[in-house]
Design a protein around this motif. Sequence first.
Motif, PDB file in Angstrom:
ATOM      1  N   ILE A 184      96.891  33.001  28.053  1.00  0.00           N
ATOM      2  CA  ILE A 184      96.531  31.577  28.112  1.00  0.00           C
ATOM      3  C   ILE A 184      95.474  31.346  29.191  1.00  0.00           C
ATOM      4  O   ILE A 184      94.476  30.655  28.973  1.00  0.00           O
ATOM      5  CB  ILE A 184      97.789  30.707  28.349  1.00  0.00           C
ATOM      6  CG1 ILE A 184      98.696  30.742  27.112  1.00  0.00           C
ATOM      7  CG2 ILE A 184      97.411  29.272  28.729  1.00  0.00           C
ATOM      8  CD1 ILE A 184     100.073  30.132  27.321  1.00  0.00           C
ATOM      9  N   VAL A 185      95.674  31.956  30.356  1.00  0.00           N
ATOM     10  CA  VAL A 185      94.701  31.834  31.450  1.00  0.00           C
ATOM     11  C   VAL A 185      93.364  32.440  31.027  1.00  0.00           C
ATOM     12  O   VAL A 185      92.301  31.843  31.234  1.00  0.00           O
ATOM     13  CB  VAL A 185      95.238  32.511  32.734  1.00  0.00           C
ATOM     14  CG1 VAL A 185      94.145  32.636  33.795  1.00  0.00           C
ATOM     15  CG2 VAL A 185      96.434  31.739  33.274  1.00  0.00           C
ATOM     16  N   ALA A 186      93.408  33.620  30.423  1.00  0.00           N
ATOM     17  CA  ALA A 186      92.176  34.292  29.999  1.00  0.00           C
ATOM     18  C   ALA A 186      91.432  33.463  28.953  1.00  0.00           C
ATOM     19  O   ALA A 186      90.206  33.311  29.043  1.00  0.00           O
ATOM     20  CB  ALA A 186      92.501  35.684  29.457  1.00  0.00           C
ATOM     21  N   ASP A 187      92.144  32.926  27.973  1.00  0.00           N
ATOM     22  CA  ASP A 187      91.505  32.089  26.952  1.00  0.00           C
ATOM     23  C   ASP A 187      90.824  30.880  27.578  1.00  0.00           C
ATOM     24  O   ASP A 187      89.709  30.517  27.206  1.00  0.00           O
ATOM     25  CB  ASP A 187      92.525  31.622  25.911  1.00  0.00           C
ATOM     26  CG  ASP A 187      92.953  32.723  24.954  1.00  0.00           C
ATOM     27  OD1 ASP A 187      92.338  33.814  24.957  1.00  0.00           O
ATOM     28  OD2 ASP A 187      93.923  32.491  24.202  1.00  0.00           O
ATOM     29  N   ARG A 188      91.508  30.271  28.523  1.00  0.00           N
ATOM     30  CA  ARG A 188      90.958  29.091  29.203  1.00  0.00           C
ATOM     31  C   ARG A 188      89.667  29.445  29.957  1.00  0.00           C
ATOM     32  O   ARG A 188      88.755  28.644  30.044  1.00  0.00           O
ATOM     33  CB  ARG A 188      92.006  28.521  30.166  1.00  0.00           C
ATOM     34  CG  ARG A 188      91.626  27.228  30.823  1.00  0.00           C
ATOM     35  CD  ARG A 188      92.753  26.596  31.618  1.00  0.00           C
ATOM     36  NE  ARG A 188      93.348  27.525  32.561  1.00  0.00           N
ATOM     37  CZ  ARG A 188      94.664  27.686  32.718  1.00  0.00           C
ATOM     38  NH1 ARG A 188      95.523  27.000  31.997  1.00  0.00           N
ATOM     39  NH2 ARG A 188      95.127  28.541  33.595  1.00  0.00           N
ATOM     40  N   GLU A 189      89.612  30.683  30.460  1.00  0.00           N
ATOM     41  CA  GLU A 189      88.435  31.137  31.225  1.00  0.00           C
ATOM     42  C   GLU A 189      87.397  31.821  30.341  1.00  0.00           C
ATOM     43  O   GLU A 189      86.355  32.268  30.830  1.00  0.00           O
ATOM     44  CB  GLU A 189      88.885  32.109  32.322  1.00  0.00           C
ATOM     45  CG  GLU A 189      89.890  31.532  33.298  1.00  0.00           C
ATOM     46  CD  GLU A 189      89.258  30.713  34.406  1.00  0.00           C
ATOM     47  OE1 GLU A 189      88.079  30.943  34.726  1.00  0.00           O
ATOM     48  OE2 GLU A 189      89.952  29.833  34.944  1.00  0.00           O
ATOM     49  N   ILE A 200      87.732  42.743  33.954  1.00  0.00           N
ATOM     50  CA  ILE A 200      86.584  41.966  34.405  1.00  0.00           C
ATOM     51  C   ILE A 200      86.452  42.152  35.925  1.00  0.00           C
ATOM     52  O   ILE A 200      87.456  42.270  36.627  1.00  0.00           O
ATOM     53  CB  ILE A 200      86.749  40.481  34.003  1.00  0.00           C
ATOM     54  CG1 ILE A 200      85.507  39.687  34.323  1.00  0.00           C
ATOM     55  CG2 ILE A 200      87.971  39.871  34.635  1.00  0.00           C
ATOM     56  CD1 ILE A 200      85.508  38.291  33.723  1.00  0.00           C
ATOM     57  N   ASP A 201      85.244  42.221  36.395  1.00  0.00           N
ATOM     58  CA  ASP A 201      84.984  42.428  37.822  1.00  0.00           C
ATOM     59  C   ASP A 201      84.898  41.071  38.522  1.00  0.00           C
ATOM     60  O   ASP A 201      83.811  40.598  38.871  1.00  0.00           O
ATOM     61  CB  ASP A 201      83.696  43.231  38.008  1.00  0.00           C
ATOM     62  CG  ASP A 201      83.460  43.598  39.466  1.00  0.00           C
ATOM     63  OD1 ASP A 201      84.434  43.605  40.248  1.00  0.00           O
ATOM     64  OD2 ASP A 201      82.294  43.857  39.827  1.00  0.00           O
ATOM     65  N   ASP A 202      86.063  40.435  38.668  1.00  0.00           N
ATOM     66  CA  ASP A 202      86.133  39.102  39.281  1.00  0.00           C
ATOM     67  C   ASP A 202      87.491  38.996  39.966  1.00  0.00           C
ATOM     68  O   ASP A 202      88.509  38.753  39.323  1.00  0.00           O
ATOM     69  CB  ASP A 202      85.965  38.029  38.198  1.00  0.00           C
ATOM     70  CG  ASP A 202      86.035  36.608  38.736  1.00  0.00           C
ATOM     71  OD1 ASP A 202      86.557  36.386  39.851  1.00  0.00           O
ATOM     72  OD2 ASP A 202      85.581  35.697  38.023  1.00  0.00           O
ATOM     73  N   SER A 203      87.508  39.183  41.285  1.00  0.00           N
ATOM     74  CA  SER A 203      88.768  39.229  42.026  1.00  0.00           C
ATOM     75  C   SER A 203      89.533  37.911  41.964  1.00  0.00           C
ATOM     76  O   SER A 203      90.771  37.911  41.960  1.00  0.00           O
ATOM     77  CB  SER A 203      88.531  39.647  43.480  1.00  0.00           C
ATOM     78  OG  SER A 203      87.700  38.708  44.134  1.00  0.00           O
ATOM     79  N   VAL A 204      88.840  36.795  41.889  1.00  0.00           N
ATOM     80  CA  VAL A 204      89.515  35.488  41.792  1.00  0.00           C
ATOM     81  C   VAL A 204      90.239  35.384  40.453  1.00  0.00           C
ATOM     82  O   VAL A 204      91.406  34.970  40.387  1.00  0.00           O
ATOM     83  CB  VAL A 204      88.508  34.328  41.991  1.00  0.00           C
ATOM     84  CG1 VAL A 204      89.165  32.987  41.699  1.00  0.00           C
ATOM     85  CG2 VAL A 204      87.943  34.356  43.403  1.00  0.00           C
ATOM     86  N   LEU A 238      95.318  35.968  37.019  1.00  0.00           N
ATOM     87  CA  LEU A 238      96.141  36.682  36.037  1.00  0.00           C
ATOM     88  C   LEU A 238      97.453  37.145  36.658  1.00  0.00           C
ATOM     89  O   LEU A 238      98.523  36.995  36.060  1.00  0.00           O
ATOM     90  CB  LEU A 238      95.392  37.893  35.478  1.00  0.00           C
ATOM     91  CG  LEU A 238      94.266  37.651  34.498  1.00  0.00           C
ATOM     92  CD1 LEU A 238      93.688  38.986  34.032  1.00  0.00           C
ATOM     93  CD2 LEU A 238      94.728  36.829  33.305  1.00  0.00           C
ATOM     94  N   LYS A 239      97.371  37.728  37.829  1.00  0.00           N
ATOM     95  CA  LYS A 239      98.580  38.232  38.502  1.00  0.00           C
ATOM     96  C   LYS A 239      99.546  37.092  38.814  1.00  0.00           C
ATOM     97  O   LYS A 239     100.757  37.226  38.616  1.00  0.00           O
ATOM     98  CB  LYS A 239      98.194  38.988  39.767  1.00  0.00           C
ATOM     99  CG  LYS A 239      97.462  40.289  39.483  1.00  0.00           C
ATOM    100  CD  LYS A 239      97.032  40.977  40.767  1.00  0.00           C
ATOM    101  CE  LYS A 239      96.307  42.278  40.470  1.00  0.00           C
ATOM    102  NZ  LYS A 239      95.896  42.973  41.711  1.00  0.00           N
ATOM    103  N   ASN A 240      99.015  35.973  39.286  1.00  0.00           N
ATOM    104  CA  ASN A 240      99.873  34.816  39.574  1.00  0.00           C
ATOM    105  C   ASN A 240     100.505  34.279  38.301  1.00  0.00           C
ATOM    106  O   ASN A 240     101.691  33.907  38.292  1.00  0.00           O
ATOM    107  CB  ASN A 240      99.070  33.712  40.266  1.00  0.00           C
ATOM    108  CG  ASN A 240      98.646  34.080  41.662  1.00  0.00           C
ATOM    109  OD1 ASN A 240      99.185  34.996  42.276  1.00  0.00           O
ATOM    110  ND2 ASN A 240      97.648  33.382  42.177  1.00  0.00           N
ATOM    111  N   ALA A 241      99.731  34.240  37.214  1.00  0.00           N
ATOM    112  CA  ALA A 241     100.256  33.763  35.933  1.00  0.00           C
ATOM    113  C   ALA A 241     101.405  34.653  35.468  1.00  0.00           C
ATOM    114  O   ALA A 241     102.451  34.159  35.024  1.00  0.00           O
ATOM    115  CB  ALA A 241      99.145  33.734  34.888  1.00  0.00           C
TER     116      ALA A 241
END
Length: 134
Positions: free
Chosen positions: A60-65, A100-104, A109-112
Amino acid sequence: MPTIKSSYLGNLRTQSEHLQSGTQLLTDAPIDNNGKGEAFSPTDLVASALGSCMVTIMGIVADREGVSLNGLTWQVTKIMQASPRKIQEIVVDFEWDNPIDDSVFIQKLKNAARTCPVALSLDPAIKQTINFKF
């Protein structure tokens, strides 16, 4: 309205039907608990649900982003306690071939994953060991 309808088939086996979709699944007691181990055990489903829920919320988070999680896989290890017999720990090991190379974003993702409904619903006595190999 019920979500699932189940029946006991004998020999420590159950059958459940997801009423909205009609999808069915069997459970069987594990070999180490008088069963045949020919299907998921109920505790296997709990462990599997944790990993699947985590990835669903991550999706869900990935789709939103606008990010694809293609190549993301995971393995779940269920560790049982002998007495009383219950799940002691669930280990989920995530791997992602091309993250993806994006630490934020990775932190999102980890928090989700850690706050998915199954993770939050499990008894705190069940240790959740989550390893992100990306």
